[in-house]
Enzyme design. Structure first.
Site, PDB file in Angstrom:
ATOM      1  N   ASP A  11      40.695   1.636   5.153  1.00 48.83           N
ATOM      2  CA  ASP A  11      40.783   0.436   5.986  1.00 48.83           C
ATOM      3  C   ASP A  11      41.548  -0.608   5.187  1.00 48.83           C
ATOM      4  O   ASP A  11      41.110  -0.996   4.090  1.00 48.83           O
ATOM      5  CB  ASP A  11      39.392  -0.100   6.324  1.00 48.83           C
ATOM      6  CG  ASP A  11      38.626   0.815   7.269  1.00 48.83           C
ATOM      7  OD1 ASP A  11      39.260   1.492   8.089  1.00 48.83           O
ATOM      8  OD2 ASP A  11      37.382   0.838   7.191  1.00 48.83           O
ATOM      9  N   ASP A 130      35.806   2.805  19.100  1.00 54.47           N
ATOM     10  CA  ASP A 130      34.780   2.049  18.386  1.00 54.47           C
ATOM     11  C   ASP A 130      33.598   1.857  19.326  1.00 54.47           C
ATOM     12  O   ASP A 130      33.672   1.086  20.291  1.00 54.47           O
ATOM     13  CB  ASP A 130      35.325   0.692  17.932  1.00 54.47           C
ATOM     14  CG  ASP A 130      36.479   0.837  16.955  1.00 54.47           C
ATOM     15  OD1 ASP A 130      36.568   1.887  16.297  1.00 54.47           O
ATOM     16  OD2 ASP A 130      37.289  -0.105  16.851  1.00 54.47           O
TER      17      ASP A 130
END
Length: 258
Positions: A11, A130
Site C-alpha cells: 500500500d 473493499d
C-alpha cells in the site's frame, strides 16, 4: 489443480509503503523498491502495488514507481490506483505491470470493467472489492475511496451483488479486501469468503486478517480461495514467505516452492 498463490501487498502513499488497521491510521513501513525486491526474493508468487489515495485524489498511480518496481522483480505484478480509462491502463502496463486492478473507478463507472477486459483480456483485469460487515444490519457492504479515511463512503452495493456484477462485466479475478479484519491479524473472515466463493467463478483472492501461518491454511483449506494476500505480517517480518510456503506444502496445500 492450480497452485495456490501467496501475494504480498504494498500500500503506497506519498512515495512510501504504509499500513493501516481497518484502512485507517496508516503508519510508514519503508521504501517501496527494497520491499518489493525482498518479497520477490523470498518466493512470493505475485506482488500487488496499490496507490491508495490515487482514486480519491483524482489522479493515476505514479508510473515512475511502477517501472522502478518492475525492474527489480521477476514475478507477476499487479498495479492499482486511479485507473479510469483504457489509456491509463495501457500506460501502466507499458511501464511493467502484468495486470491492473480497479476498485473505486469501477464503482463510479461499471462499464470500465468491460471496456478494459475487451481491450486487454479478462486475464489482465482484477477488480478489488473493499467490503465492510455492518453488525447492525448483518450485511456486507462495498465501500469506495477507502485509501483516504476522510473520503471513504459506503456504496449502495451489497458485497455479494457486486461480486456477481463485476463478473458479468468481465472481471478476470477478484480481490476481496475485508475491511473489518484489515491489519488486525486475527484471521481472514472465513464466513464471508465462503459466501463469496459460492457466487464467484473467477479466481478469488482473500485479503485482510492474516496473522499466523494457520490463517493462510484455513483460507485455502476451508474456503478454496485461489490466493491469499497479506501485508503487515510480511512487512513486520512476523512471517517469512518461504517458510510459509514450506508449511503450507507440508499441510497438503498445492503451492509453488522456489
Amino acid at each position: 489443480m492450480l497452485a495456490k498463490r501467496i501475494i504480498p501487498c504494498l500500500d503506497v502513499r506519498d512515495g512510501q509503503v504504509v499500513k493501516g488497521v481497518q484502512f485507517r491510521n496508516h503508519e510508514i513501513i519503508g521504501d517501496i523498491v527494497p520491499l518489493a525486491k525482498r518479497y520477490a526474493d523470498e518466493g512470493a508468487d505475485e506482488l500487488v502495488f496499490y496507490d491508495i489515495t490515487a482514486s480519491s485524489d483524482g489522479r493515476v498511480v505514479d508510473k515512475s514507481w511502477v517501472s522502478r518496481v518492475a525492474e527489480v522483480i521477476d514475478i507477476p505484478f499487479c498495479v492499482a490506483g486511479g485507473i479510469r480509462s483504457i489509456d491509463d491502463a495501457a500506460k501502466i502496463l507499458s511501464f511493467g505491470a502484468d495486470k491492473i486492478s480497479i476498485n473505486s473507478p469501477a464503482l463510479a463507472d461499471p462499464t470500465l470493467i468491460t471496456r478494459l477486459a475487451d481491450r486487454f483480456g479478462v486475464q489482465c483485469i482484477v477488480v478489488g472489492i473493499d467490503t465492510w460487515f455492518d453488525a447492525e444490519t448483518g450485511k456486507y457492504h462495498v465501500n469506495q475511496y477507502t485509501g483516504d479515511e476522510s473520503r471513504t463512503r459506503v456504496t449502495q452495493w451489497e458485497t455479494l451483488d457486486w461480486v456477481q456484477e463485476v463478473q458479468k462485466r468481465g472481471a478476470g479475478e477478484i480481490v476481496l479486501n475485508m475491511m473489518n479484519q484489515d491489519g488486525v491479524r486475527n484471521g481472514y473472515d472465513l464466513e464471508q469468503l465462503k459466501k463469496v466463493r459460492d457466487v464467484c467463478h473467477v479466481p478469488l483472492i482473500a485479503s485482510g486478517g492474516a496473522g499466523t501461518m494457520e490463517h493462510f491454511l484455513e483460507a485455502f483449506r476451508d474456503t478454496d480461495v485461489d490466493g491469499a494476500l497479506a501485508a503487515s505480517v510480511f512487512h513486520k517480518q512476523i512471517i517469512n514467505i518461504g517458510e510459509l510456503k514450506a508449511y503450507l506444502e507440508a499441510q497438503g496445500v498445492e503451492i509453488r516452492i522456489c
